[in-house]
Design a protein around this motif. Sequence first.
Motif, PDB file in Angstrom:
ATOM      1  N   ASN A  60     110.161 -16.695 -19.439  1.00 31.76           N
ATOM      2  CA  ASN A  60     109.530 -15.785 -20.609  1.00 31.76           C
ATOM      3  C   ASN A  60     108.171 -15.323 -20.294  1.00 31.76           C
ATOM      4  O   ASN A  60     107.306 -15.914 -19.604  1.00 31.76           O
ATOM      5  CB  ASN A  60     109.362 -16.980 -21.606  1.00 31.76           C
ATOM      6  CG  ASN A  60     109.037 -16.122 -22.876  1.00 31.76           C
ATOM      7  OD1 ASN A  60     109.510 -14.991 -23.325  1.00 31.76           O
ATOM      8  ND2 ASN A  60     108.119 -16.713 -23.753  1.00 31.76           N
ATOM      9  N   GLY A  61     108.200 -14.049 -20.242  1.00 33.73           N
ATOM     10  CA  GLY A  61     106.979 -13.353 -19.989  1.00 33.73           C
ATOM     11  C   GLY A  61     106.997 -12.725 -18.347  1.00 33.73           C
ATOM     12  O   GLY A  61     105.967 -12.093 -18.003  1.00 33.73           O
ATOM     13  N   ALA A  62     108.035 -13.077 -17.777  1.00 33.51           N
ATOM     14  CA  ALA A  62     108.101 -12.919 -16.225  1.00 33.51           C
ATOM     15  C   ALA A  62     108.537 -11.359 -15.998  1.00 33.51           C
ATOM     16  O   ALA A  62     109.279 -10.843 -16.912  1.00 33.51           O
ATOM     17  CB  ALA A  62     108.911 -13.957 -15.672  1.00 33.51           C
ATOM     18  N   THR A  63     108.338 -10.673 -14.615  1.00 34.86           N
ATOM     19  CA  THR A  63     108.970  -9.605 -14.470  1.00 34.86           C
ATOM     20  C   THR A  63     109.931 -10.245 -13.109  1.00 34.86           C
ATOM     21  O   THR A  63     109.632 -10.844 -12.259  1.00 34.86           O
ATOM     22  CB  THR A  63     107.840  -8.732 -13.909  1.00 34.86           C
ATOM     23  OG1 THR A  63     106.936  -8.427 -14.733  1.00 34.86           O
ATOM     24  CG2 THR A  63     108.321  -7.633 -13.133  1.00 34.86           C
ATOM     25  N   VAL A  64     111.246  -9.999 -13.385  1.00 37.53           N
ATOM     26  CA  VAL A  64     112.334 -10.219 -12.485  1.00 37.53           C
ATOM     27  C   VAL A  64     113.005  -9.156 -12.083  1.00 37.53           C
ATOM     28  O   VAL A  64     113.169  -8.195 -12.478  1.00 37.53           O
ATOM     29  CB  VAL A  64     112.954 -11.297 -12.971  1.00 37.53           C
ATOM     30  CG1 VAL A  64     112.386 -12.638 -13.583  1.00 37.53           C
ATOM     31  CG2 VAL A  64     113.943 -10.849 -14.272  1.00 37.53           C
ATOM     32  N   THR A  65     113.732  -9.415 -10.685  1.00 37.42           N
ATOM     33  CA  THR A  65     114.492  -8.337 -10.166  1.00 37.42           C
ATOM     34  C   THR A  65     115.914  -9.003  -9.827  1.00 37.42           C
ATOM     35  O   THR A  65     115.823 -10.130  -9.003  1.00 37.42           O
ATOM     36  CB  THR A  65     113.971  -7.782  -9.168  1.00 37.42           C
ATOM     37  OG1 THR A  65     112.794  -7.157  -9.550  1.00 37.42           O
ATOM     38  CG2 THR A  65     114.927  -6.511  -8.456  1.00 37.42           C
ATOM     39  N   THR A  66     116.912  -8.559 -10.241  1.00 31.72           N
ATOM     40  CA  THR A  66     118.253  -8.946  -9.931  1.00 31.72           C
ATOM     41  C   THR A  66     118.603  -8.026  -8.611  1.00 31.72           C
ATOM     42  O   THR A  66     118.228  -7.149  -8.409  1.00 31.72           O
ATOM     43  CB  THR A  66     119.287  -9.006 -11.027  1.00 31.72           C
ATOM     44  OG1 THR A  66     119.562  -7.602 -11.419  1.00 31.72           O
ATOM     45  CG2 THR A  66     118.836  -9.881 -12.149  1.00 31.72           C
ATOM     46  N   VAL A  67     119.811  -8.477  -8.277  1.00 34.60           N
ATOM     47  CA  VAL A  67     120.618  -7.493  -7.083  1.00 34.60           C
ATOM     48  C   VAL A  67     120.740  -6.090  -7.765  1.00 34.60           C
ATOM     49  O   VAL A  67     120.587  -5.089  -6.938  1.00 34.60           O
ATOM     50  CB  VAL A  67     121.812  -8.027  -6.452  1.00 34.60           C
ATOM     51  CG1 VAL A  67     122.895  -7.848  -7.490  1.00 34.60           C
ATOM     52  CG2 VAL A  67     122.171  -7.369  -5.224  1.00 34.60           C
ATOM     53  N   GLU A  68     121.080  -5.857  -8.855  1.00 37.62           N
ATOM     54  CA  GLU A  68     121.377  -4.696  -9.538  1.00 37.62           C
ATOM     55  C   GLU A  68     119.965  -3.808  -9.640  1.00 37.62           C
ATOM     56  O   GLU A  68     120.091  -2.408  -9.535  1.00 37.62           O
ATOM     57  CB  GLU A  68     121.660  -5.043 -11.089  1.00 37.62           C
ATOM     58  CG  GLU A  68     123.103  -5.327 -11.390  1.00 37.62           C
ATOM     59  CD  GLU A  68     123.168  -6.751 -11.524  1.00 37.62           C
ATOM     60  OE1 GLU A  68     124.176  -7.345 -11.700  1.00 37.62           O
ATOM     61  OE2 GLU A  68     122.137  -7.583 -11.065  1.00 37.62           O
TER      62      GLU A  68
END
Length: 181
Positions: free
Chosen positions: A76-84
Amino acid sequence: MAKIPVSMIVNGDKVGPIEVDEYTSMLDFLQEYLNLTGTKLGCGIGVCRACTIVVEGDDGSLAPVRTCTNNVGRFNGATVTTVEGQAETDSEGEILSLSPIQQAFLRNFSFQCGWCTSGFVNAATALLDRLKREPVAANEVEDVIDKALGEHICRCTGYVRYFRAVREVIESTPGLLKEKE
């Protein structure tokens, strides 16, 4: 089951707030709520690391984090990156160019079935980010790669090709290796 609201930035897009069951794993959230299916469930207990994504820290550094054993509330509140989110895309989502790691994996035929690939891509991306901040000596590259990727499990035994691709990117990217003294 209790519900919690979650909001985050995923692959550059604001998501939420969305109400989810408090025990929803991040993996399930990505796949079932956001339709991002590139992150894979391998073992389900955090050992194989196929489910690894990249999470941006408060200082802007990137860290690999497993999603099968972490509830969505942690993000919650994070910045995430997936493979997409690794490739550069246009406003309609069409791929313009792959990331350097993705390109190197293709050049080196680094995967067979591809199930573990997203975890390797994301962990390698976090490694490259760390090396931008803390370059290593050329003679330490193999150890650094092994430390970052050595616990990822590839059932097709593509390790040599994954490691070769990551080494290629490290050695060809200015600033990741310490200058010879």
